[in-house]
Design a protein around this motif. Sequence first.
Motif, PDB file in Angstrom:
ATOM      1  N   ALA A 134       0.881  -1.264   0.013  1.00 57.91           N
ATOM      2  CA  ALA A 134       0.046   0.035  -0.035  1.00 57.91           C
ATOM      3  C   ALA A 134       0.700   1.220  -0.056  1.00 57.91           C
ATOM      4  O   ALA A 134       0.438   2.187  -0.707  1.00 57.91           O
ATOM      5  CB  ALA A 134      -0.986  -0.082   1.073  1.00 57.91           C
ATOM      6  N   ASN A 135       1.842   1.300   0.821  1.00 59.04           N
ATOM      7  CA  ASN A 135       2.932   2.448   0.864  1.00 59.04           C
ATOM      8  C   ASN A 135       3.520   2.668  -0.469  1.00 59.04           C
ATOM      9  O   ASN A 135       3.794   3.740  -0.957  1.00 59.04           O
ATOM     10  CB  ASN A 135       3.679   2.229   2.121  1.00 59.04           C
ATOM     11  CG  ASN A 135       3.139   2.333   3.248  1.00 59.04           C
ATOM     12  OD1 ASN A 135       2.062   2.874   3.487  1.00 59.04           O
ATOM     13  ND2 ASN A 135       3.572   1.639   4.302  1.00 59.04           N
ATOM     14  N   LEU A 136       3.882   1.435  -0.921  1.00 56.74           N
ATOM     15  CA  LEU A 136       4.698   1.639  -2.464  1.00 56.74           C
ATOM     16  C   LEU A 136       3.972   2.252  -3.414  1.00 56.74           C
ATOM     17  O   LEU A 136       4.427   2.927  -4.260  1.00 56.74           O
ATOM     18  CB  LEU A 136       5.204  -0.008  -2.764  1.00 56.74           C
ATOM     19  CG  LEU A 136       6.086  -0.680  -1.726  1.00 56.74           C
ATOM     20  CD1 LEU A 136       6.385  -2.155  -2.400  1.00 56.74           C
ATOM     21  CD2 LEU A 136       7.447  -0.030  -1.810  1.00 56.74           C
ATOM     22  N   ILE A 137       2.839   2.049  -3.533  1.00 60.99           N
ATOM     23  CA  ILE A 137       1.968   2.399  -4.547  1.00 60.99           C
ATOM     24  C   ILE A 137       1.508   4.038  -4.343  1.00 60.99           C
ATOM     25  O   ILE A 137       1.590   4.714  -5.460  1.00 60.99           O
ATOM     26  CB  ILE A 137       0.372   1.657  -4.750  1.00 60.99           C
ATOM     27  CG1 ILE A 137       0.802   0.230  -5.088  1.00 60.99           C
ATOM     28  CG2 ILE A 137      -0.387   2.236  -5.665  1.00 60.99           C
ATOM     29  CD1 ILE A 137       1.632  -0.088  -6.086  1.00 60.99           C
ATOM     30  N   GLN A 138       1.493   4.081  -3.182  1.00 56.89           N
ATOM     31  CA  GLN A 138       1.093   5.728  -2.687  1.00 56.89           C
ATOM     32  C   GLN A 138       2.491   6.539  -3.111  1.00 56.89           C
ATOM     33  O   GLN A 138       2.503   7.512  -3.503  1.00 56.89           O
ATOM     34  CB  GLN A 138       1.080   5.825  -1.398  1.00 56.89           C
ATOM     35  CG  GLN A 138       0.526   7.407  -0.886  1.00 56.89           C
ATOM     36  CD  GLN A 138      -0.623   7.935  -1.570  1.00 56.89           C
ATOM     37  OE1 GLN A 138      -1.544   7.028  -2.098  1.00 56.89           O
ATOM     38  NE2 GLN A 138      -0.639   9.121  -1.890  1.00 56.89           N
ATOM     39  N   GLN A 139       3.798   6.065  -2.673  1.00 59.62           N
ATOM     40  CA  GLN A 139       5.020   6.756  -3.105  1.00 59.62           C
ATOM     41  C   GLN A 139       5.161   6.714  -4.609  1.00 59.62           C
ATOM     42  O   GLN A 139       5.628   7.658  -5.102  1.00 59.62           O
ATOM     43  CB  GLN A 139       6.241   5.779  -2.384  1.00 59.62           C
ATOM     44  CG  GLN A 139       6.144   5.973  -0.894  1.00 59.62           C
ATOM     45  CD  GLN A 139       7.017   4.949  -0.279  1.00 59.62           C
ATOM     46  OE1 GLN A 139       7.414   4.187  -0.889  1.00 59.62           O
ATOM     47  NE2 GLN A 139       6.918   4.711   1.029  1.00 59.62           N
ATOM     48  N   PRO A 153      -3.086  -7.963  -7.567  1.00 62.57           N
ATOM     49  CA  PRO A 153      -3.028  -7.199  -8.958  1.00 62.57           C
ATOM     50  C   PRO A 153      -3.046  -5.509  -8.357  1.00 62.57           C
ATOM     51  O   PRO A 153      -3.426  -5.051  -7.408  1.00 62.57           O
ATOM     52  CB  PRO A 153      -4.143  -7.511  -9.455  1.00 62.57           C
ATOM     53  CG  PRO A 153      -5.321  -8.033  -8.377  1.00 62.57           C
ATOM     54  CD  PRO A 153      -4.321  -8.729  -7.340  1.00 62.57           C
ATOM     55  N   ILE A 154      -2.408  -4.943  -9.200  1.00 65.74           N
ATOM     56  CA  ILE A 154      -2.400  -3.405  -9.163  1.00 65.74           C
ATOM     57  C   ILE A 154      -3.311  -2.814 -10.236  1.00 65.74           C
ATOM     58  O   ILE A 154      -2.950  -2.950 -11.389  1.00 65.74           O
ATOM     59  CB  ILE A 154      -0.898  -2.835  -9.459  1.00 65.74           C
ATOM     60  CG1 ILE A 154       0.095  -3.711  -8.051  1.00 65.74           C
ATOM     61  CG2 ILE A 154      -0.873  -1.127  -9.045  1.00 65.74           C
ATOM     62  CD1 ILE A 154       1.478  -3.262  -8.444  1.00 65.74           C
ATOM     63  N   ALA A 155      -4.211  -2.035  -9.899  1.00 65.87           N
ATOM     64  CA  ALA A 155      -5.082  -1.348 -10.947  1.00 65.87           C
ATOM     65  C   ALA A 155      -5.316  -0.069 -10.687  1.00 65.87           C
ATOM     66  O   ALA A 155      -5.923   0.712  -9.709  1.00 65.87           O
ATOM     67  CB  ALA A 155      -6.536  -2.031 -10.853  1.00 65.87           C
ATOM     68  N   HIS A 156      -4.589   0.990 -11.437  1.00 65.88           N
ATOM     69  CA  HIS A 156      -4.820   2.283 -11.251  1.00 65.88           C
ATOM     70  C   HIS A 156      -4.514   3.161 -12.561  1.00 65.88           C
ATOM     71  O   HIS A 156      -3.466   2.721 -13.249  1.00 65.88           O
ATOM     72  CB  HIS A 156      -3.698   3.050 -10.299  1.00 65.88           C
ATOM     73  CG  HIS A 156      -4.194   4.288  -9.673  1.00 65.88           C
ATOM     74  ND1 HIS A 156      -3.675   5.427 -10.625  1.00 65.88           N
ATOM     75  CD2 HIS A 156      -4.544   4.852  -8.691  1.00 65.88           C
ATOM     76  CE1 HIS A 156      -4.033   6.582  -9.906  1.00 65.88           C
ATOM     77  NE2 HIS A 156      -4.604   6.183  -8.854  1.00 65.88           N
ATOM     78  N   PRO A 157      -5.322   3.950 -12.983  1.00 64.57           N
ATOM     79  CA  PRO A 157      -5.287   4.650 -14.535  1.00 64.57           C
ATOM     80  C   PRO A 157      -3.772   5.173 -14.868  1.00 64.57           C
ATOM     81  O   PRO A 157      -3.511   5.560 -15.923  1.00 64.57           O
ATOM     82  CB  PRO A 157      -6.341   5.444 -14.647  1.00 64.57           C
ATOM     83  CG  PRO A 157      -6.877   5.759 -13.024  1.00 64.57           C
ATOM     84  CD  PRO A 157      -6.485   4.715 -12.398  1.00 64.57           C
ATOM     85  N   ALA A 158      -3.089   5.793 -13.513  1.00 63.50           N
ATOM     86  CA  ALA A 158      -1.983   6.573 -13.589  1.00 63.50           C
ATOM     87  C   ALA A 158      -0.739   5.642 -13.695  1.00 63.50           C
ATOM     88  O   ALA A 158       0.293   5.963 -13.837  1.00 63.50           O
ATOM     89  CB  ALA A 158      -1.902   7.280 -12.395  1.00 63.50           C
ATOM     90  N   LEU A 159      -0.956   4.273 -13.424  1.00 64.13           N
ATOM     91  CA  LEU A 159       0.070   3.317 -13.399  1.00 64.13           C
ATOM     92  C   LEU A 159      -0.072   2.322 -14.536  1.00 64.13           C
ATOM     93  O   LEU A 159      -1.047   1.862 -15.031  1.00 64.13           O
ATOM     94  CB  LEU A 159       0.035   2.578 -12.202  1.00 64.13           C
ATOM     95  CG  LEU A 159       0.338   3.442 -10.713  1.00 64.13           C
ATOM     96  CD1 LEU A 159       0.134   2.528  -9.710  1.00 64.13           C
ATOM     97  CD2 LEU A 159       1.418   4.238 -11.037  1.00 64.13           C
ATOM     98  N   LYS A 160       1.177   1.807 -15.156  1.00 63.19           N
ATOM     99  CA  LYS A 160       1.258   0.680 -16.092  1.00 63.19           C
ATOM    100  C   LYS A 160       2.015  -0.461 -15.344  1.00 63.19           C
ATOM    101  O   LYS A 160       3.102  -0.147 -14.683  1.00 63.19           O
ATOM    102  CB  LYS A 160       2.052   1.128 -17.421  1.00 63.19           C
ATOM    103  CG  LYS A 160       3.501   1.397 -17.421  1.00 63.19           C
ATOM    104  CD  LYS A 160       3.930   1.723 -18.917  1.00 63.19           C
ATOM    105  CE  LYS A 160       5.176   2.150 -18.657  1.00 63.19           C
ATOM    106  NZ  LYS A 160       5.794   2.288 -20.215  1.00 63.19           N
ATOM    107  N   THR A 161       1.707  -1.441 -15.432  1.00 67.24           N
ATOM    108  CA  THR A 161       2.108  -2.726 -14.911  1.00 67.24           C
ATOM    109  C   THR A 161       2.326  -3.806 -15.711  1.00 67.24           C
ATOM    110  O   THR A 161       1.712  -3.890 -16.752  1.00 67.24           O
ATOM    111  CB  THR A 161       1.215  -3.172 -13.604  1.00 67.24           C
ATOM    112  OG1 THR A 161      -0.156  -3.833 -14.324  1.00 67.24           O
ATOM    113  CG2 THR A 161       0.717  -1.917 -12.800  1.00 67.24           C
TER     114      THR A 161
END
Length: 297
Positions: A134-139, A153-161
């Motif tokens: 959770a902290n990694l994604i926020q950073q 899984p990581i799902a956020h429109p500002a990130l590509k994974t």
Amino acid sequence: MSINRVSLYHLETLLWIDRLGTFSAAAERLNTTQPTVSARMRELEQRLGTALFRREGRAMSLTAAGRKLVRDCDPLLRDMQYALLGSGGYGEASGVVRIGAGEIAAASCLPAFVAELKADMPNVGLEIEIDLTANLIQQLLTGRTDMAFAAGPIAHPALKTSPIGEVELVWLASPAVASAFAGGEAMLPVWSLASHSPIHGRMREAIAASRIAQKSLNLCNNARTMIDIAKAGGGIGIFPQPMVRGEVASGALAPIDGMPALAPVEFHVAMRVADTEPVLTQIFERAAKLNLADVSG
């Protein structure tokens, strides 16, 4: 307009403000201070003869002229970076890349990946920070790090994974505790990573399907500390297999038979969609080729 007095660092600073959203985040990314970033933007506005920012309360946003400059300059600077790298290769690349990683990645794929990366890009400085997902994604979202190896899984429109494989989870305890549990003891302490860790969810599901008393659960935000507690006879835990191979091989920790099956934890490497720096893109593409099955078996 004094365009001949506009420097690359003016434009680079503008692009990082747009990517990260604030002057302070851009200053941290560029390893400078917020007053320096503000001064660069004042100089750029003066030399172009137009306002690039408007103040909205305590926040700043780009004007139409600012947005157009970002749109026009971003591909130009990227092409220039590729051209410079084309003449010298990635072995001549420089700069600092900040990588966030969870403990599991740090114990499995990260060491060899970093060693190979430094061999190929010796002039690129690396700053590695170990933290919970959770902290990694926020950073990553706020620009404090450039790339993250995190449980998904990581799902956020500002990130590509990109997925890089799965890690098996195993039930373990010290031999004495494992023997006591096998003998029918159900009130032994159980240890899990904190509630925002994917392992915590697995633990909750497994306890519900077992004869372990619900009130036995204890939390810790550090997997290595949990392993040490279990080795000292402090209870049962669910552990990432790559982190406990040595303890199992030496007999310091023993598997617990008859426990509910555990789904593996999926891992991804992630970076911001807006980041287009060639060096960072190259590192991400290399990381995306990793396979945890090759290092955690």
